[in-house]
Structures are given as structure tokens and as C-alpha cells.
Design an enzyme around this catalytic site. Structure first.
Site, mmCIF file in Angstrom:
data_model
loop_
_atom_site.group_PDB
_atom_site.id
_atom_site.type_symbol
_atom_site.label_atom_id
_atom_site.label_comp_id
_atom_site.label_asym_id
_atom_site.label_seq_id
_atom_site.Cartn_x
_atom_site.Cartn_y
_atom_site.Cartn_z
ATOM 1 N N GLU A 1 13.794 -54.389 -65.822
ATOM 2 C CA GLU A 1 13.837 -53.657 -64.563
ATOM 3 C C GLU A 1 15.413 -53.649 -64.241
ATOM 4 O O GLU A 1 15.925 -52.685 -63.553
ATOM 5 C CB GLU A 1 13.007 -54.524 -63.538
ATOM 6 C CG GLU A 1 13.213 -54.094 -62.177
ATOM 7 C CD GLU A 1 12.495 -54.732 -61.198
ATOM 8 O OE1 GLU A 1 12.263 -54.346 -60.178
ATOM 9 O OE2 GLU A 1 11.920 -55.733 -61.580
ATOM 10 N N GLU B 1 10.016 -48.576 -55.248
ATOM 11 C CA GLU B 1 9.634 -49.014 -56.525
ATOM 12 C C GLU B 1 9.194 -47.764 -57.395
ATOM 13 O O GLU B 1 8.133 -47.089 -57.110
ATOM 14 C CB GLU B 1 8.201 -49.917 -56.397
ATOM 15 C CG GLU B 1 8.401 -51.225 -55.715
ATOM 16 C CD GLU B 1 8.952 -52.133 -56.435
ATOM 17 O OE1 GLU B 1 9.137 -52.148 -57.520
ATOM 18 O OE2 GLU B 1 9.297 -53.486 -55.841
ATOM 19 N N HIS C 1 17.984 -57.300 -58.748
ATOM 20 C CA HIS C 1 17.813 -58.090 -59.717
ATOM 21 C C HIS C 1 19.096 -57.961 -60.549
ATOM 22 O O HIS C 1 20.255 -57.237 -60.046
ATOM 23 C CB HIS C 1 16.660 -58.007 -60.753
ATOM 24 C CG HIS C 1 15.491 -57.968 -60.040
ATOM 25 N ND1 HIS C 1 14.903 -59.110 -59.454
ATOM 26 C CD2 HIS C 1 14.550 -56.814 -59.816
ATOM 27 C CE1 HIS C 1 13.874 -58.705 -58.886
ATOM 28 N NE2 HIS C 1 13.486 -57.476 -59.031
ATOM 29 N N HIS D 1 14.215 -50.441 -57.609
ATOM 30 C CA HIS D 1 13.302 -51.497 -58.416
ATOM 31 C C HIS D 1 12.453 -50.374 -59.096
ATOM 32 O O HIS D 1 12.169 -49.437 -58.979
ATOM 33 C CB HIS D 1 12.514 -52.333 -57.436
ATOM 34 C CG HIS D 1 13.369 -53.421 -56.382
ATOM 35 N ND1 HIS D 1 13.399 -54.451 -57.007
ATOM 36 C CD2 HIS D 1 14.166 -53.184 -55.379
ATOM 37 C CE1 HIS D 1 14.382 -55.106 -56.143
ATOM 38 N NE2 HIS D 1 14.565 -54.256 -55.274
#
Length: 339
Positions: free
Chosen positions: A166, A303, A129, A221
Site C-alpha cells: 500500500e 481507499e 503509510h 490509501h
């Protein structure tokens, strides 16, 4: 990069050691000594001013990100403009957009690699992101080709309930990981370093790793699942050969990379594998992520935890824990590259 080590959460300019110029000695003698006595304090004062107002450090971005400035206290959650709590940030993780931002800066690259066991190896780190994505919804919502389908260019990502995003987390951890890998002698590139207003889209992120002929790529992430869902998981590319996607050559090496990252991440952080994805293995295989589908080099996603769970959030917002997370990823990558 400006990260200074395991005990720091932030970044610095200058040497930060508080050393000032020493008091000049008293000079006695002829005119030459008198002239020198007058010049020395002036020169030292000029040096001190240069140290204070000089530009950012060797690997410092031109502007300080919210992530850098707001994560200076280990364990404290920080707030910034955050995505909607209903957006876990994963629905469009599949593929970067074919339409890059208008002012597209060069890829953030590492300083020349030093000596070490990874000398000659290239690693690309993909901070998931971008802190500015929420300001560019039209751009990141554009559908792009992910090889097997079409998905959004990118998403805003998720955040903790207190607003630590995030995108802030991934950039901080990626910078820490870069430092650790550079210390091992690797050449390291980041797909973005807070040096662009949005993106890149996931197809572009994949192309960055491909163009670099990376020996390994990791996309960093954090998840946005329901409270009570805890732990980390590593996402591996499925073997896909459809449309513009062909992972048949990298699926095996990527699994090896992912297994080593998962094992070392568990050891370094003490965090358990996910209790809601992967059946306790800490591994998940997917074919719907363009960042994996379009890669031609070994690549995995990680993650690191669930930002919506209070216990995981306490870890993710801790600078000390983020350093452990970076160490676990680094150890896994080193293990993979050394065979």
C-alpha cells in the site's frame, strides 16, 4: 516530481530523449577557425556528461524509492518487504505520533505554482503509510492522541498477495496527483515523499495540512479487506467536538470535497463504489481517525480499492489505472476548489 505522464509508471532523470551532440562541422580558414573546431567537440562532450551524471530532476527525491523503481511495468505486481497479511493497515490510521522520527526532513513541497485555475490554492496530499514503517515497529506502535482517543502512530499498511505494498501504491499515485494539480496552477505539498525512514504519524500529517492553511487535503490509501470485497470509498470526517478534536467547521466542506472526489473517481476509473462499505454510496463517515479528527481544513481519505481482492489488485498494480485514479482525484479537487 519526476513522473512523466499517463503512459509511464516510473520516474526519470535527465531529458530521456536520446539526443546526443551533433557532429561538429568541418572548419576551414585561419587559426581561429582551427581553435574553434577543437573546442566545440570538447564543450559538447562535457555537456553530454553533465546530462548523464547530473543530479535528480527538479522534484525527484534524493533516493529512488522501491515504489518508483519497482512500478515501471504497467499491470505487473511488484514485491518488496511487505506487512503481515493479517494486518490490513487500518487499525491505527487514526493519528500520527507525537514523537517524530529522529532525522526529520522538511515537508516535501511543490515547485512554485504556475498559472492556471487553481493559482493561489494550496493542496496537501498525504500518501498513506511509509515504505519503511515495517522497520520501525516500536516507533509506529507508539500510542498518540487522536482527539477522541489514543491510537498507534501509524501502521505498515496492507499489500497485495504478491507483495505490492500500500505504501508503494500511495506514493506513486500521490506523485501523479501532484503533477496534475500543479498543471492546474495549485501549490502542492506532500506529507512525505519517501524522504524519511518512517512516518510521519497521523497527528503530524494533520498538522502539516493545518500549518499549510490548505484549501483541501486528501489522504491516499488502499484497503486490505477480504477477497470478494471490491471498489473504492471516500472517508469523511464526522462532526466531532471532543478533547483536542473539533471538526464542526470542516465537516460540511469535507463532505462536499468527498462527494466530488467520489463522483469524479468513478467517472475517471470506471471502478464501482465499495460493495462492502458505504451502502453503495462510495462514502463512509468516521470519527476514529486522527488524521481527520485533528484537521482544521477540509480533508478526506480515499481507499482506492481492496488490495486483497485479485480483481482490484490487478487495477491497483496497473500504472495506467493509477494514472486514471490520480486524474479522478484531481478532477474532484479542482471541482471543489472552483466551486
Amino acid at each position: 516530481m519526476s513522473y512523466v505522464g499517463p503512459d509511464s509508471d516510473g520516474f526519470f532523470d535527465g531529458d530521456g530523449n536520446g539526443d546526443g551532440p551533433r557532429r561538429p562541422r568541418r572548419f576551414s580558414g585561419g587559426p581561429l577557425a582551427v581553435a574553434l573546431a577543437a573546442l566545440v567537440p570538447t564543450a559538447l562532450a562535457g555537456w553530454l556528461i553533465w546530462q548523464v551524471v547530473g543530479g535528480p530532476g527538479e522534484n525527484e527525491p534524493a533516493k529512488t524509492l522501491p515504489a518508483a523503481s519497482q512500478s515501471s511495468t504497467a499491470g505487473a505486481e511488484t514485491t518488496s518487504p511487505s506487512p503481515s497479511k493479517s494486518d490490513d493497515g487500518k487499525k491505527g490510521d487514526g493519528s500520527p505520533s507525537a514523537t517524530p522520527s529522529k532525522s526529520k526532513p522538511p515537508v516535501s513541497s511543490s515547485k512554485p505554482a504556475g498559472s492556471g485555475p487553481l493559482k493561489g490554492k494550496v493542496v496537501v496530499i498525504d500518501p498513506g503509510h511509509n515504505p519503511g514503517n515495517f522497520r520501525h515497529t516500536a516507533e509506529i506502535n507508539r500510542l498518540v492522541d487522536i482527539g477522541t482517543n489514543r491510537k498507534e502512530c501509524d501502521t505498515t499498511g496492507t499489500s497485495t498477495n504478491a507483495g505490492y505494498t500500500e505504501a508503494q501504491f500511495t506514493l506513486d499515485v500521490s506523485r501523479r496527483l501532484r503533477t496534475l494539480l500543479q498543471q492546474q496552477g495549485a501549490t502542492v505539498e506532500l506529507t512525505q515523499n519517501g524522504d524519511r525512514s518512517w512516518g510521519p504519524c497521523v497527528d503530524e500529517r494533520a498538522r502539516i495540512g493545518n500549518k499549510a492553511h490548505a484549501d483541501a487535503v486528501i489522504s491516499v490509501h488502499a484497503d486490505g479487506s477480504a477477497a470478494g470485497n471490491r471498489g473504492f470509498h471516500v472517508i469523511l470526517p464526522a462532526s466531532v467536538n471532543s478533547g483536542s478534536a473539533d471538526t464542526t467547521a470542516i465537516a460540511g466542506p469535507s463532505r462536499d470535497l468527498g462527494e466530488r472526489v467520489a463522483g469524479n473517481f468513478l467517472r475517471a476509473t470506471g471502478s464501482a463504489p465499495s460493495n462492502y462499505i458505504g451502502g453503495g454510496t462510495g462514502l463512509d463517515v468516521r470519527k476514529d481517525l486522527g488524521g481527520l479528527n485533528l484537521s482544521t481544513v477540509p480533508k478526506v481519505f480515499i481507499e482506492c480499492g481492496n488490495m486483497r481482492d485479485a480483481k482490484d489488485a490487478a487495477l491497483l498494480t496497473s500504472g495506467a489505472w493509477r494514472q486514471k485514479a490520480a486524474q479522478g482525484m484531481s478532477d474532484g479537487i479542482v471541482s471543489f476548489l472552483r466551486g
